[in-house]
Design an enzyme around this catalytic site. Structure first.
Site, short mmCIF file in Angstrom:
data_model
loop_
_atom_site.label_atom_id
_atom_site.label_comp_id
_atom_site.label_asym_id
_atom_site.label_seq_id
_atom_site.Cartn_x
_atom_site.Cartn_y
_atom_site.Cartn_z
N CYS A 1 0.68 -1.05 -0.17
CA CYS A 1 0.20 0.08 -0.05
C CYS A 1 0.83 1.26 0.15
CB CYS A 1 -0.93 -0.23 1.24
SG CYS A 1 -1.57 1.05 1.14
N CYS B 1 -0.30 4.19 2.06
CA CYS B 1 -0.48 3.78 3.53
C CYS B 1 0.96 3.67 3.89
CB CYS B 1 -0.63 2.30 4.14
SG CYS B 1 -2.31 1.28 3.39
N ASP B 2 1.87 4.00 3.17
CA ASP B 2 3.62 3.50 3.51
C ASP B 2 4.37 4.34 3.38
OD1 ASP B 2 2.67 1.33 5.87
OD2 ASP B 2 2.93 0.18 4.11
#
Length: 313
Positions: free
Chosen positions: A137, A140-141
């Site tokens: 992701c 997300c990261d």
């Protein structure tokens, strides 16, 4: 069975398909519950910007997810996020959904909108460095990899779009694809090719992810030669596996596990519909997911009405 756990329809999955279905069933005055193992939104939460959903020239994926959830709640949908489903059974005309919490929900109709999970490379180092440089992701990261070189594995829409997104943090993004050409939409490919921070490594198979405390390099094979690429992170976008295994009853599916439906989203089991990314279809887009959910909701409402008419007769 506690009446509070009895519904007209149970919707498993709170992405665009599930929320669209819930909106319609609730508006048709059907007692509806939506279950999701995480926050509402599904794949929307893994998308930074949505630019291909009619009516929104550009909107954050998380914002669109919030709007869809609020819209469904407005009509009285019982939304249960962070409520993982363990399994789904069929008892006569009743669909039984057992939750990991131990609770059991029942309804005559069920719409499966459970999406899928990332497909893994299954190479040495992938599991070992998950969360320590391996990610599925970008939204997300990505911020954890500021000014680092990154590898993106894949050649479809997700790989190219997320690779482009990662350039806002990374110093360089290498998109590694096993084929000679990308499979993404032309508009995404053009955008990526115009980005000076992106380069492409074609005809390459990732063989190993190597590191110490975190990822340090990727080993791959290209044209029969073993090569290495020093990177701080590896983002993998090679598709995902549909969550069709939640069903304990057999439904027709294709060789990849995607559920086969008719034009009404009906599966091979009466009273069960499949929508969105869990269903075999040409494309996986927000617009098609919403269409799936709408169609299934109307079909399910007709099914429930027919059951009630038969019971009265």
């Amino acid at each position: 069975m506690d009446a509070v756990n009895e519904y007209d329809i149970i919707i498993v999955g709170g992405g665009p398909a599930g929320l669209a279905a819930a909106l319609y069933t609730a508006r048709m005055d059907l007692k509806t519950v939506v279950l999701d193992r995480g926050p509402l939104g599904g794949q929307l939460l893994n998308t930074e910007l949505v630019e291909d959903y009619p009516g929104f020239e550009s909107i954050l994926g998380s914002e669109l997810a919030t709007k869809m959830g609020e819209h469904a709640r407005k009509f009285g949908v019982d939304v249960r996020d962070f409520e993982p489903v363990k399994e789904i059974d069929v008892e006569g005309t009743t669909k039984v959904v057992r939750l990991e919490s131990g609770a059991e929900l029942r309804a005559p109709a069920l719409i499966l909108a459970a999406g899928g999970l990332p497909r893994y490379l299954s190479v040495p180092g992938e599991k070992e460095y998950w969360g320590r440089g391996v990610s599925y992701c970008a939204v997300c990261d990505g911020a954890f990899f500021k000014d680092q070189e990154l590898a993106v594995v894949g050649g479809g829409d997700a790989a190219v779009e997320e690779g482009d997104f990662l350039t806002r943090y990374a110093s360089k993004v290498h998109i590694i694809h096993r084929r000679e050409e990308l499979r993404a939409q032309p508009i995404l490919i053009d955008r990526a090719r115009a980005n000076p921070k992106i380069d492409f490594i074609f005809d390459a198979q990732v063989k190993q992810i190597v590191g110490g405390d975190k990822v340090k390099l990727v080993r791959y094979e290209q044209h029969g030669q073993a090569k290495e690429l020093a990177v701080g992170g590896v983002f993998i976008f090679i598709g995902f596996v549909p969550n069709s295994a939640l069903l304990n009853v057999h439904v027709d599916h294709d060789e990849a596990g995607y559920i086969v439906t008719d034009r009404n989203m009906q599966t091979s089991v009466d009273g069960i519909w499949a929508v969105g990314d869990v269903r075999a279809q040409l494309t996986k887009q927000i617009a098609t997911a919403v269409g799936d959910g709408t169609t299934a909701a109307v079909a399910a409402a007709m099914y429930i009405s027919a059951l009630k008419d038969a019971a009265r007769a």
